[in-house]
Design a protein around this motif. Sequence first.
Motif, mmCIF file in Angstrom:
data_model
loop_
_atom_site.group_PDB
_atom_site.id
_atom_site.type_symbol
_atom_site.label_atom_id
_atom_site.label_comp_id
_atom_site.label_asym_id
_atom_site.label_seq_id
_atom_site.Cartn_x
_atom_site.Cartn_y
_atom_site.Cartn_z
ATOM 1 N N PRO A 1 -9.308 29.208 -11.354
ATOM 2 C CA PRO A 1 -8.725 30.631 -11.503
ATOM 3 C C PRO A 1 -7.531 30.741 -12.550
ATOM 4 O O PRO A 1 -7.388 31.703 -13.582
ATOM 5 C CB PRO A 1 -8.403 31.036 -10.125
ATOM 6 C CG PRO A 1 -9.281 30.301 -9.280
ATOM 7 C CD PRO A 1 -9.406 28.891 -9.938
ATOM 8 N N THR A 2 -6.667 29.660 -12.645
ATOM 9 C CA THR A 2 -5.385 29.788 -13.508
ATOM 10 C C THR A 2 -5.640 29.640 -14.858
ATOM 11 O O THR A 2 -4.860 29.914 -15.623
ATOM 12 C CB THR A 2 -4.405 28.640 -13.059
ATOM 13 O OG1 THR A 2 -5.030 27.772 -13.133
ATOM 14 C CG2 THR A 2 -3.927 29.275 -11.757
ATOM 15 N N ASN A 3 -7.038 29.006 -15.214
ATOM 16 C CA ASN A 3 -7.287 28.922 -16.797
ATOM 17 C C ASN A 3 -8.799 29.320 -17.202
ATOM 18 O O ASN A 3 -9.327 28.717 -18.081
ATOM 19 C CB ASN A 3 -7.000 27.447 -17.168
ATOM 20 C CG ASN A 3 -7.606 26.397 -16.392
ATOM 21 O OD1 ASN A 3 -8.734 26.628 -15.947
ATOM 22 N ND2 ASN A 3 -7.251 25.145 -16.629
ATOM 23 N N ASP A 4 -9.252 29.949 -16.201
ATOM 24 C CA ASP A 4 -10.665 30.413 -16.358
ATOM 25 C C ASP A 4 -11.069 31.061 -17.682
ATOM 26 O O ASP A 4 -12.193 30.985 -18.449
ATOM 27 C CB ASP A 4 -11.292 31.134 -15.312
ATOM 28 C CG ASP A 4 -10.409 32.561 -15.175
ATOM 29 O OD1 ASP A 4 -9.549 32.840 -15.627
ATOM 30 O OD2 ASP A 4 -10.948 33.102 -14.015
ATOM 31 N N ALA A 5 -10.149 32.029 -18.161
ATOM 32 C CA ALA A 5 -10.425 32.609 -19.518
ATOM 33 C C ALA A 5 -10.409 31.655 -20.657
ATOM 34 O O ALA A 5 -11.247 31.516 -21.436
ATOM 35 C CB ALA A 5 -9.123 33.762 -19.611
ATOM 36 N N TYR A 6 -9.560 30.748 -20.544
ATOM 37 C CA TYR A 6 -9.407 29.580 -21.718
ATOM 38 C C TYR A 6 -10.763 28.863 -21.682
ATOM 39 O O TYR A 6 -11.401 28.349 -22.615
ATOM 40 C CB TYR A 6 -8.085 28.716 -21.441
ATOM 41 C CG TYR A 6 -8.150 27.588 -22.578
ATOM 42 C CD1 TYR A 6 -7.709 27.876 -23.772
ATOM 43 C CD2 TYR A 6 -8.439 26.313 -22.312
ATOM 44 C CE1 TYR A 6 -7.677 26.878 -24.989
ATOM 45 C CE2 TYR A 6 -8.179 25.294 -23.129
ATOM 46 C CZ TYR A 6 -7.942 25.504 -24.344
ATOM 47 O OH TYR A 6 -7.938 24.652 -25.437
#
Length: 344
Positions: A161-166
């Motif tokens: 979840p902490t880097n799902d957008a990237y």
Amino acid sequence: MNADSDVAHPAASAPNALAVAADGNVHRPLDRSARVFVAGRRGLVGSAVCRHLRREGFTDLGGPTSAELDLRERRAVFAWFADARPDVVVLAAARVGGIKANATRPTEFLSDNLRIQVNVLDAALEHGVERLLFLGSSCIYPKLAEQPIREEALLTGPLEPTNDAYAIAKITGILQVQAVRRQYGLPWISAMPTNLYGSGDNFHPKHCHVLPSLIRRFHEAKESGARSVVNWGSGSPRREFLHVDDLARACLHLLEHYDEGGPVNVGTGTDLTIRELAELVRQVVGYQGSVEWDPSQPDGTPRKLLDVSRLTALGWAPRIALREGLAQTYAWYVENLGTDALRH
């Protein structure tokens, strides 16, 4: 055709087909006089790729900096490609950052990276770029993927979840490369590097990745005489680290020896805990104080080790040991203190 129209397209057949040797690997050296565009050439990865290509005899390494061309601006990107007509593209440009930056600014990490990728890939297709390498990230794989992570793990489970957008942005780039291969027959490829470090890294106190963050933190503690250093998380997650100069060698090796739609992992095949990494950095920096951990801060993915058998089967292997690379990176950091190179 303008930049807002549908992308039309070059003939599917490439002028010089890749040759497949008896061992099953592709063998076709790139023309050292080819015009090569390394998108993101002043970043950690792009600058290393440019250094390696120059050492290998490439003579036409062009392309604007981010200050000269904003790759998020579609019309400007298409106009540049129409004028420059590169033969080879290495897409290393991206908005990147550590766990805090990714977790607190997901909108920018998704939007900026999608626009950069779509604009460059569409323009490259529009103007007939035959050879292209898209660089993604090991964060594309599911948070709880079986270790070491094989390329086939892509899209088989939830992301961290902490880097799902990237990660979603990078996954989109992989799929666009695969779509171009299927629809137009161009030998475009994708590579997924593990955690990178080296000369030219970003040492920003809020936006850098774990390894440069540790280097900066221990160095500042040593210089100030601080009795302790506090690091984020528990220190238990395991990570793999690859020197960016080894990645640069892998990029050229893949362009000359690989022609498949699936991504290729690029790493060392070995990992260590963040706690072990911190101790190694502490020794390299020469900090004598104590080290503490703040478990209230996020750890991220428990483990992220890449299976690199696909790449090693192509005849590539890393050359720079972690301690050696850390010492070199720390020397570069000290040499560049107070300069724009550290991107404060």
